[in-house]
Design an enzyme around this catalytic site. Structure first.
Site, PDB file in Angstrom:
ATOM      1  N   HIS A 195      -5.905  -8.545  14.273  1.00  0.00           N
ATOM      2  CA  HIS A 195      -5.984  -7.362  13.400  1.00  0.00           C
ATOM      3  C   HIS A 195      -6.750  -7.709  12.133  1.00  0.00           C
ATOM      4  O   HIS A 195      -6.516  -8.745  11.527  1.00  0.00           O
ATOM      5  CB  HIS A 195      -4.556  -6.927  13.076  1.00  0.00           C
ATOM      6  CG  HIS A 195      -4.412  -5.693  12.268  1.00  0.00           C
ATOM      7  ND1 HIS A 195      -5.336  -4.680  12.230  1.00  0.00           N
ATOM      8  CD2 HIS A 195      -3.378  -5.273  11.465  1.00  0.00           C
ATOM      9  CE1 HIS A 195      -4.900  -3.713  11.435  1.00  0.00           C
ATOM     10  NE2 HIS A 195      -3.723  -4.052  10.950  1.00  0.00           N
ATOM     11  N   TYR A 201      10.051  -0.360   8.947  1.00  0.00           N
ATOM     12  CA  TYR A 201       8.644  -0.690   9.199  1.00  0.00           C
ATOM     13  C   TYR A 201       8.013   0.357  10.120  1.00  0.00           C
ATOM     14  O   TYR A 201       6.905   0.849   9.863  1.00  0.00           O
ATOM     15  CB  TYR A 201       8.591  -2.081   9.859  1.00  0.00           C
ATOM     16  CG  TYR A 201       7.212  -2.646  10.001  1.00  0.00           C
ATOM     17  CD1 TYR A 201       6.685  -3.493   9.031  1.00  0.00           C
ATOM     18  CD2 TYR A 201       6.419  -2.351  11.103  1.00  0.00           C
ATOM     19  CE1 TYR A 201       5.416  -4.024   9.165  1.00  0.00           C
ATOM     20  CE2 TYR A 201       5.158  -2.868  11.246  1.00  0.00           C
ATOM     21  CZ  TYR A 201       4.656  -3.710  10.267  1.00  0.00           C
ATOM     22  OH  TYR A 201       3.389  -4.232  10.402  1.00  0.00           O
ATOM     23  N   GLU A 245      -6.841  -5.963   9.185  1.00  0.00           N
ATOM     24  CA  GLU A 245      -6.307  -5.571   7.871  1.00  0.00           C
ATOM     25  C   GLU A 245      -6.102  -6.824   7.006  1.00  0.00           C
ATOM     26  O   GLU A 245      -5.664  -7.864   7.502  1.00  0.00           O
ATOM     27  CB  GLU A 245      -5.002  -4.771   8.036  1.00  0.00           C
ATOM     28  CG  GLU A 245      -4.656  -4.010   6.765  1.00  0.00           C
ATOM     29  CD  GLU A 245      -3.579  -2.938   6.944  1.00  0.00           C
ATOM     30  OE1 GLU A 245      -2.996  -2.806   8.028  1.00  0.00           O
ATOM     31  OE2 GLU A 245      -3.328  -2.217   5.948  1.00  0.00           O
ATOM     32  N   HIS A 299       4.642  -9.898  10.918  1.00  0.00           N
ATOM     33  CA  HIS A 299       5.521  -9.777   9.743  1.00  0.00           C
ATOM     34  C   HIS A 299       6.967  -9.984  10.190  1.00  0.00           C
ATOM     35  O   HIS A 299       7.387  -9.472  11.228  1.00  0.00           O
ATOM     36  CB  HIS A 299       5.448  -8.374   9.127  1.00  0.00           C
ATOM     37  CG  HIS A 299       4.112  -7.993   8.593  1.00  0.00           C
ATOM     38  ND1 HIS A 299       3.596  -8.502   7.414  1.00  0.00           N
ATOM     39  CD2 HIS A 299       3.185  -7.122   9.044  1.00  0.00           C
ATOM     40  CE1 HIS A 299       2.405  -7.964   7.189  1.00  0.00           C
ATOM     41  NE2 HIS A 299       2.131  -7.126   8.164  1.00  0.00           N
ATOM     42  N   ASP A 321       1.159  -6.358  14.226  1.00  0.00           N
ATOM     43  CA  ASP A 321       2.024  -5.443  13.466  1.00  0.00           C
ATOM     44  C   ASP A 321       3.131  -4.818  14.330  1.00  0.00           C
ATOM     45  O   ASP A 321       4.171  -4.417  13.797  1.00  0.00           O
ATOM     46  CB  ASP A 321       1.185  -4.316  12.855  1.00  0.00           C
ATOM     47  CG  ASP A 321       0.498  -4.737  11.562  1.00  0.00           C
ATOM     48  OD1 ASP A 321       1.022  -5.610  10.854  1.00  0.00           O
ATOM     49  OD2 ASP A 321      -0.582  -4.186  11.264  1.00  0.00           O
ATOM     50  N   HIS A 374      -1.810  -0.420  14.598  1.00  0.00           N
ATOM     51  CA  HIS A 374      -2.000   0.899  14.038  1.00  0.00           C
ATOM     52  C   HIS A 374      -3.432   1.118  13.498  1.00  0.00           C
ATOM     53  O   HIS A 374      -3.677   2.114  12.824  1.00  0.00           O
ATOM     54  CB  HIS A 374      -0.971   1.121  12.910  1.00  0.00           C
ATOM     55  CG  HIS A 374      -1.197   0.191  11.733  1.00  0.00           C
ATOM     56  ND1 HIS A 374      -1.322   0.657  10.460  1.00  0.00           N
ATOM     57  CD2 HIS A 374      -1.383  -1.141  11.645  1.00  0.00           C
ATOM     58  CE1 HIS A 374      -1.519  -0.344   9.622  1.00  0.00           C
ATOM     59  NE2 HIS A 374      -1.554  -1.441  10.314  1.00  0.00           N
ATOM     60  N   HIS A 431       0.809  -1.226   0.000  1.00  0.00           N
ATOM     61  CA  HIS A 431       0.000   0.000   0.000  1.00  0.00           C
ATOM     62  C   HIS A 431       0.847   1.283   0.000  1.00  0.00           C
ATOM     63  O   HIS A 431       0.756   2.138   0.880  1.00  0.00           O
ATOM     64  CB  HIS A 431      -1.108   0.001   1.057  1.00  0.00           C
ATOM     65  CG  HIS A 431      -0.721  -0.187   2.500  1.00  0.00           C
ATOM     66  ND1 HIS A 431       0.226   0.565   3.127  1.00  0.00           N
ATOM     67  CD2 HIS A 431      -1.210  -1.033   3.443  1.00  0.00           C
ATOM     68  CE1 HIS A 431       0.303   0.195   4.394  1.00  0.00           C
ATOM     69  NE2 HIS A 431      -0.542  -0.772   4.601  1.00  0.00           N
ATOM     70  N   ASP A 475      -4.076  -8.162   5.057  1.00  0.00           N
ATOM     71  CA  ASP A 475      -2.870  -9.001   5.042  1.00  0.00           C
ATOM     72  C   ASP A 475      -2.894 -10.018   6.179  1.00  0.00           C
ATOM     73  O   ASP A 475      -2.174 -11.017   6.140  1.00  0.00           O
ATOM     74  CB  ASP A 475      -1.575  -8.169   5.078  1.00  0.00           C
ATOM     75  CG  ASP A 475      -1.535  -7.129   6.177  1.00  0.00           C
ATOM     76  OD1 ASP A 475      -2.596  -6.619   6.561  1.00  0.00           O
ATOM     77  OD2 ASP A 475      -0.424  -6.799   6.646  1.00  0.00           O
TER      78      ASP A 475
HETATM   79 FE1  FEO Z   1      -1.870  -3.534   9.668  1.00  0.00          FE
HETATM   80 FE2  FEO Z   1       0.200  -6.013   8.679  1.00  0.00          FE
HETATM   81  O1  FEO Z   1      -1.382  -5.036   8.678  1.00  0.00           O
END
Ligand code: FEO
Length: 374
Positions: free
Chosen positions: A80, A194, A82, A225, A166, A147, A26, A84
């Site tokens: 989370h 990051y 999101e 991640h 994250d 976040h 993104h 991903d």
């Molecule tokens: Fe906030 Fe790794 O997605």
């Protein structure tokens, strides 16, 4: 390595996937790809922690099955929403329809919005809630705006593992599973990159998370991640404490610029030499060669930010505008900044850059401009 199952400790497995080819996340450049981490905790009840991105769903389910065989998943912790980390939800729920998803109330809202056609069981949790699975118990630590509003960490007290989603993540998709496979410098560089590009606007919320986890005995951080952190726990917490306060190194300067016919570049080089002579560590970043998210990471600890653009059609260069828009959104604070650039006749770009630096709340140094050449 990460193509395989990662054994983290007795009964805990990494079943996430490697996305080694992704180069743009993104709007944020990921030069060495990333991973979408997910963890299976096998106790009397079986728990899956986080999903992975949708295109990897089949590979993900195959990995889960290779650990569980025909056993069911009882609980899913969704730290989370999101995509991903939630994208594979429809495929996983189809395989394991009895699993009860645990997450914050905001997580439930988000999942229902993203996956309106999927029926799933959901248990909303809040700070202090626990989920017992037999010998183990998970403690939920919501971390709103680290976040997203739904974001949460989960602590497994018997194994002293923080599943941090994250937070403490790094975009590393080169196959390493644990931080000890990297040098400290390599690990911190990716964690800083990051933080600068994802977490930086949320320093106050990061401070709250650090306060919440301070009391915990943490032997392993399993982020969503990058590599699992065992060796560098103190270092990454020290760095997060520094970054979340927007502290900087008063000896660091970054000079970010683009150029048309080389004069703004010459100005950038001149500034670099001047500041180096004064003892500063200076990094020059030409936006024709480097992505703005690279520049963002380089300025994470820099006190001084110089931004240069020639005037093109009464404006700054689009690359510089993109960098400034991006940087402003990430809200770095406590910096001194300077606009510079060259022009032929009208010279609006330098004032435009200056205005944006001012709107960022920086201490703005006098503008530097030159006509045609230096
Ligand atoms: Fe906030 Fe790794 O997605």
């Amino acid at each position: 390595m990460r193509d395989n199952i990662v054994k983290i400790s007795e009964n805990i497995y990494g079943v996430g996937v490697v996305d080694s080819d992704i180069r743009m996340f993104h709007g944020y450049q990921t030069p060495i790809g990333t991973t979408y981490n997910s963890y299976l905790v096998v106790d009397d009840k079986i728990t899956l922690i986080d999903f992975v991105k949708r295109p990897f769903a089949d590979e993900f389910v195959k990995k889960i099955k290779s650990v569980l065989g025909g056993k069911n998943i009882d609980y899913i912790i969704c730290n989370h929403v999101e995509p991903d980390h939630s994208g594979a939800l429809p495929v996983v729920i189809k395989e394991y329809p009895k699993a009860v998803i645990h997450g914050t109330a905001n997580c439930e809202k988000g999942l229902k919005a993203y996956y309106p056609d999927v029926t799933f069981k959901f248990n909303a949790v809040k700070s202090g809630d626990k989920l017992s699975t037999g010998k183990f118990a998970f403690n939920f630590i919501p971390m709103p705006m680290v976040h997203w509003p739904d974001s949460m960490s989960t602590y497994l007290e018997q194994q002293k593992i923080l599943f941090s989603n994250d937070a403490f993540g790094q975009h590393i998709g080169t196959g390493e599973a644990f931080d000890e496979q990297l040098t400290q410098e390599q690990f911190i560089e990716r964690a800083a990159d990051y933080y600068a590009n994802i977490i930086l606007p949320f320093g106050t919320q990061v401070r709250k998370l650090l306060d919440a986890v301070k009391a915990l005995d943490i032997k392993t951080i399993c982020p969503a991640h990058g590599v699992i952190v065992k060796k560098q726990i103190l270092k990454i917490i020290e760095k997060y404490s520094f970054w979340c306060e927007n502290k900087t190194d008063g000896n660091k300067a970054v000079i970010v610029f683009d150029t048309m016919w080389g004069t703004t570049k010459k100005l950038a080089q001149k500034l670099s030499l001047e500041y180096e002579k004064k003892g500063y560590k200076v990094e020059l970043i030409n936006l024709s060669e480097k992505h703005y998210s690279y520049a963002m990471a380089r300025l994470l600890e820099a006190k001084y930010i110089f931004v240069g653009s020639p005037t093109l059609n009464n404006n700054m260069m689009p690359s510089v505008n993109a960098f400034l828009t991006y940087m402003k959104g990430l809200k770095p604070k406590n910096r001194a900044a300077c606009a510079f650039g060259s022009y032929g006749w009208s010279g609006e770009s330098i004032g435009q850059v200056n205005d944006i630096l001012q709107s960022c709340g920086f201490e703005v140094l006098p503008q530097i401009k030159t006509m045609w050449n230096i």
